[in-house]
Write a protein that holds these residues in place. Structure first.
Motif, PDB file in Angstrom:
ATOM      1  N   GLY A 554      35.226  29.544 -42.334  1.00 40.86           N
ATOM      2  CA  GLY A 554      35.767  28.120 -41.972  1.00 40.86           C
ATOM      3  C   GLY A 554      34.945  27.706 -40.631  1.00 40.86           C
ATOM      4  N   ALA A 555      33.730  28.284 -40.430  1.00 36.42           N
ATOM      5  CA  ALA A 555      32.837  27.140 -39.182  1.00 36.42           C
ATOM      6  C   ALA A 555      32.133  25.992 -40.018  1.00 36.42           C
ATOM      7  N   LEU A 556      32.439  25.464 -40.995  1.00 38.81           N
ATOM      8  CA  LEU A 556      32.098  24.689 -41.649  1.00 38.81           C
ATOM      9  C   LEU A 556      32.842  23.136 -42.051  1.00 38.81           C
ATOM     10  N   GLY A 557      34.286  23.628 -41.605  1.00 36.26           N
ATOM     11  CA  GLY A 557      35.154  23.203 -41.803  1.00 36.26           C
ATOM     12  C   GLY A 557      35.900  23.355 -43.275  1.00 36.26           C
ATOM     13  N   ALA A 558      36.978  22.656 -43.556  1.00 32.77           N
ATOM     14  CA  ALA A 558      38.135  23.070 -44.381  1.00 32.77           C
ATOM     15  C   ALA A 558      37.285  23.106 -45.837  1.00 32.77           C
ATOM     16  N   SER A 559      36.389  21.515 -45.588  1.00 30.01           N
ATOM     17  CA  SER A 559      36.119  21.474 -46.665  1.00 30.01           C
ATOM     18  C   SER A 559      34.310  21.473 -47.604  1.00 30.01           C
ATOM     19  N   HIS A 560      34.217  22.740 -46.647  1.00 25.24           N
ATOM     20  CA  HIS A 560      32.971  23.151 -47.391  1.00 25.24           C
ATOM     21  C   HIS A 560      33.155  24.802 -47.237  1.00 25.24           C
ATOM     22  N   ARG A 561      34.250  25.132 -48.231  1.00 19.23           N
ATOM     23  CA  ARG A 561      34.245  26.370 -48.469  1.00 19.23           C
ATOM     24  C   ARG A 561      33.652  27.078 -49.318  1.00 19.23           C
ATOM     25  N   ARG A 562      32.460  25.819 -50.141  1.00 16.06           N
ATOM     26  CA  ARG A 562      32.084  26.893 -52.092  1.00 16.06           C
ATOM     27  C   ARG A 562      30.859  27.916 -51.269  1.00 16.06           C
ATOM     28  N   GLU A 563      31.400  29.045 -52.316  1.00 17.54           N
ATOM     29  CA  GLU A 563      29.865  29.666 -52.258  1.00 17.54           C
ATOM     30  C   GLU A 563      29.127  29.675 -52.836  1.00 17.54           C
ATOM     31  N   HIS A 564      27.898  30.099 -52.981  1.00 20.79           N
ATOM     32  CA  HIS A 564      26.790  30.303 -53.611  1.00 20.79           C
ATOM     33  C   HIS A 564      26.882  31.532 -53.995  1.00 20.79           C
ATOM     34  N   PRO A 565      27.130  31.787 -55.778  1.00 21.49           N
ATOM     35  CA  PRO A 565      27.073  33.129 -56.878  1.00 21.49           C
ATOM     36  C   PRO A 565      25.793  33.689 -56.646  1.00 21.49           C
ATOM     37  N   VAL A 566      26.619  35.015 -56.137  1.00 21.27           N
ATOM     38  CA  VAL A 566      25.552  35.596 -55.875  1.00 21.27           C
ATOM     39  C   VAL A 566      25.689  37.052 -57.230  1.00 21.27           C
ATOM     40  N   ILE A 567      24.181  37.387 -58.180  1.00 21.68           N
ATOM     41  CA  ILE A 567      24.490  38.093 -59.318  1.00 21.68           C
ATOM     42  C   ILE A 567      24.008  39.648 -58.836  1.00 21.68           C
ATOM     43  N   PRO A 568      25.322  40.338 -59.013  1.00 18.25           N
ATOM     44  CA  PRO A 568      24.781  41.779 -59.255  1.00 18.25           C
ATOM     45  C   PRO A 568      23.508  42.270 -60.007  1.00 18.25           C
ATOM     46  N   ILE A 569      22.824  43.731 -58.977  1.00 15.98           N
ATOM     47  CA  ILE A 569      21.781  44.250 -60.054  1.00 15.98           C
ATOM     48  C   ILE A 569      22.636  44.738 -60.917  1.00 15.98           C
ATOM     49  N   ARG A 570      21.919  45.936 -61.985  1.00 16.00           N
ATOM     50  CA  ARG A 570      22.581  46.704 -63.033  1.00 16.00           C
ATOM     51  C   ARG A 570      23.386  48.093 -62.002  1.00 16.00           C
ATOM     52  N   ASP A 571      24.399  48.461 -62.665  1.00 17.19           N
ATOM     53  CA  ASP A 571      25.218  49.288 -62.340  1.00 17.19           C
ATOM     54  C   ASP A 571      24.535  50.452 -62.756  1.00 17.19           C
ATOM     55  N   ASP A 572      24.079  51.999 -61.143  1.00 14.30           N
ATOM     56  CA  ASP A 572      23.871  53.290 -61.721  1.00 14.30           C
ATOM     57  C   ASP A 572      23.930  53.461 -62.835  1.00 14.30           C
TER      58      ASP A 572
END
Length: 601
Positions: A554-572
């Motif tokens: 919430g440090a950016l305010g209520a209107s700025h809660r969009r999270e950038h997607p992060v792609i995981p690497i392959r599982d073991d």
């Protein structure tokens, strides 16, 4: 995934001093002196300072801009955007360190594709690497992706594929690696176990697990020297396991590495990303009314609002200031002209290494008082690096374009690598010669843990390479002459992961709600990614996650809660996961008896 990934064992996160183009300089200057918007205002937009323009800094800037924030990126480079290459005094291109891209780099690959580029445009094919000692060729790293045989389960696939590639290390010595394979399954069992491995040196672990001295000396030691930049007796066993896991238990094809295809990483990836972000605009003036602007107001394009991203080159941050509530309120920096300027912000990302963190925290007394975790990070030591580039009068053919020096006394305890740039970047060879007519091979040679070499003159370092190291590895180098050379020194350039260092590394989210950290040395906690160690993928992901942390908090305010997607690497692979779980249950049963993992304490 608890899989461990590793960047190029020749990585160097050292920025290159670039010249700032006049047009961009105007856009940069237009943002100086600006104060951040009042977040209490319903019309204000959050203003975030990102300190440091490496992979972590650019990752954070990208995620924040796409979240609708106003971002100011500060760095000591004249031009952090990567649009103009650094040139030697003779006008030839130079890049500090040669960095590889492993197969499991999903987020960087996604970035490249999002910029309208293809992997073939940016990266070389996957390449082999060779290890050389005074006795000659010791081992060759294969390219599993090019194999005519199907991918086999780990570690069987690695064992079979590399069996004939160790030229001199006897099979009996290689078999002792089994003890280390077990430790790789065990060290992430829980936080307590990881901390125990972290307190131990890698050398001590190798002794306790019965690893052959020959295997350590001829293969593991040089691998650590060019991968983590220190010998095993000076490294955390836990961090060493993260690196060696990549070679031994990760997916067979995870071993494959490729390089930048032309010019430099800054020019091929960072520059188009910067151009894209610098073109993005904030809402128009009717929607965006900042509380206060300094004398140099934001420059607004005719067709829309102010630009979302400001890039301040040649700007050294001297301190970060906190308000009465213990939150970050401003960043103080010294610009190229020498004047100290204060910039009001609503949040801050510290995308710095240990040396940069030490400088910023050392000048931020109020921040140091309330943030012991950043003081601990600032106390971590760092490692010296030397980068050399040599232009020859003759083409030299080598077995592989990427190569490692092993066991050479002349290295004085340093790790050493050499890359045949004319083999890696053969589409436009004139670029390597600064537009001149190409004459022969072009080499990038790097020394890590290079403190004992720093005092040597440029001429002596080039002579060390040309008269001793390179001819010992490839005799044809003895018949060549140096046309041109350039040497650059980077004291304290990379972080040293010594025993007990993990707890001192900065956290992604600090104890201050509007202050986060980014970089490959950052502890990401529950947001941990499969990319580990000194790694470009990890650094970039940490920047994305730093911006996401500000959005979630919430440090950016209520209107700025969009999270950038992060792609995981392959599982073991299933057998690795099963082995880890079986070990966990067995050790939990032994724990009441005080017998779990008895080789660590």
């Amino acid at each position: 995934s608890t899989s461990r990934r590793r960047d190029s064992m020749f990585l160097l996160n050292v920025p290159i001093a670039l010249l700032l183009p006049t047009a961009h300089q105007t856009a940069v200057a237009s943002r100086r002196g600006c104060r951040g918007p009042n977040m209490a205002s319903s019309q204000g937009l959050p203003h975030v300072a990102v300190v440091g323009a490496g992979w972590g800094g650019w990752g954070a800037a990208k995620a924040l801009v796409e979240n609708g924030c106003r971002v100011t990126l500060l760095d000591t480079l004249p031009d952090p955007t990567g649009r103009v290459p650094y040139l030697t005094p003779s006008g030839k291109p130079f890049e500090a360190g040669t960095r590889g891209f492993w197969k499991d780099y999903p987020n960087i690959i996604d970035l490249v594709n999002s910029l309208g580029l293809t992997e073939d445009q940016v990266f070389t094919p996957f390449t082999n690497s060779s290890f050389y000692s005074p006795d000659g060729l010791e081992a060759t790293a294969p390219v599993f992706s090019n194999s005519q045989f199907p991918e086999l389960p780990s570690p069987l696939g690695q064992v079979l594929a590399t069996f004939s590639l160790f030229e001199r290390i006897p099979v009996g010595d290689r078999v002792t690696m089994l003890g280390l394979l077990y430790a790789m399954l065990d060290y992430t069992r829980d936080e307590e176990t990881f901390a125990a491995y972290d307190r131990m040196t890698a050398h001590e672990l190798f002794v306790r697990m019965g690893i052959s001295p020959r295997l350590v000396q001829d293969f593991i030691r040089p691998t650590l020297l060019v991968g983590l930049f220190k010998p095993p007796e000076e490294l955390s066993a836990a961090v060493a396991m993260e690196l060696l896991y990549f070679y031994a238990l990760a997916h067979q094809t995870s071993f494959d590495v490729r390089w930048i295809k032309s010019r430099s990483i800054s020019e091929l990836i960072i520059a188009p990303m910067a151009e894209s972000l610098l073109s993005q605009q904030l809402p128009s003036d009717s929607e965006y009314k900042p509380r206060e602007l300094g004398a140099a107001a934001l420059e607004e394009p005719q067709s829309g609002g102010a630009l979302a991203l400001s890039v301040l080159g040649s700007s050294r941050v001297s301190r970060v200031e906190v308000d009465a509530l213990g939150k970050i309120e401003s960043v103080v920096y010294r610009s190229a002209g020498g004047a100290e300027e204060t910039m009001r912000v609503d949040a801050c990302v510290l995308a710095l290494g240990s040396r940069g963190m030490q400088a910023v925290i050392g000048g931020s007394k109020a921040l140091a008082r309330i943030s012991p975790e950043l003081c601990a990070a600032a106390s971590m030591p760092s490692i010296d690096v030397i980068a050399c580039r040599i232009w020859l009068d003759t083409q030299v053919q080598t077995r592989t374009p990427a190569n490692v020096f092993s066991r050479f006394p002349a290295l004085r305890g340093a790790g050493g690598t050499f890359f045949m740039l004319d083999q890696l970047q053969d589409d436009e060879p004139e670029l390597l010669w600064g537009g001149e007519n190409p004459q022969g091979s072009v080499l990038a040679c790097d020394f890590y843990n290079a403190g004992a070499l720093l005092a040597m003159s440029d001429a002596d370092l080039v002579s060390l390479l040309m008269d001793e190291l390179l001819p010992a590895a490839v005799p044809a180098f003895a018949q060549t002459k140096v046309v041109d050379s350039h040497v650059a020194r980077y004291p304290g350039a990379v972080t040293w992961f010594g025993p007990g260092s993990f707890s001192r590394r900065p956290p992604l989210q600090t104890s201050i709600s509007n202050l986060v950290c980014a970089g490959d040395w950052v502890r990401m906690g529950k947001r941990e990614h499969g990319a580990k160690g000194l790694c470009q993928e990890r650094a970039y992901v940490s920047g994305l996650e730093a911006a996401n942390s500000l959005a979630r908090s919430g440090a950016l305010g209520a209107s700025h809660r969009r999270e950038h997607p992060v792609i995981p690497i392959r599982d073991d692979e299933p057998q690795v996961l099963a082995g880890r779980e079986l070990n966990r249950k067995f050790m939990e049963a032994l724990k009441p008896l005080g017998l779990s993992s008895p080789w660590v304490r």
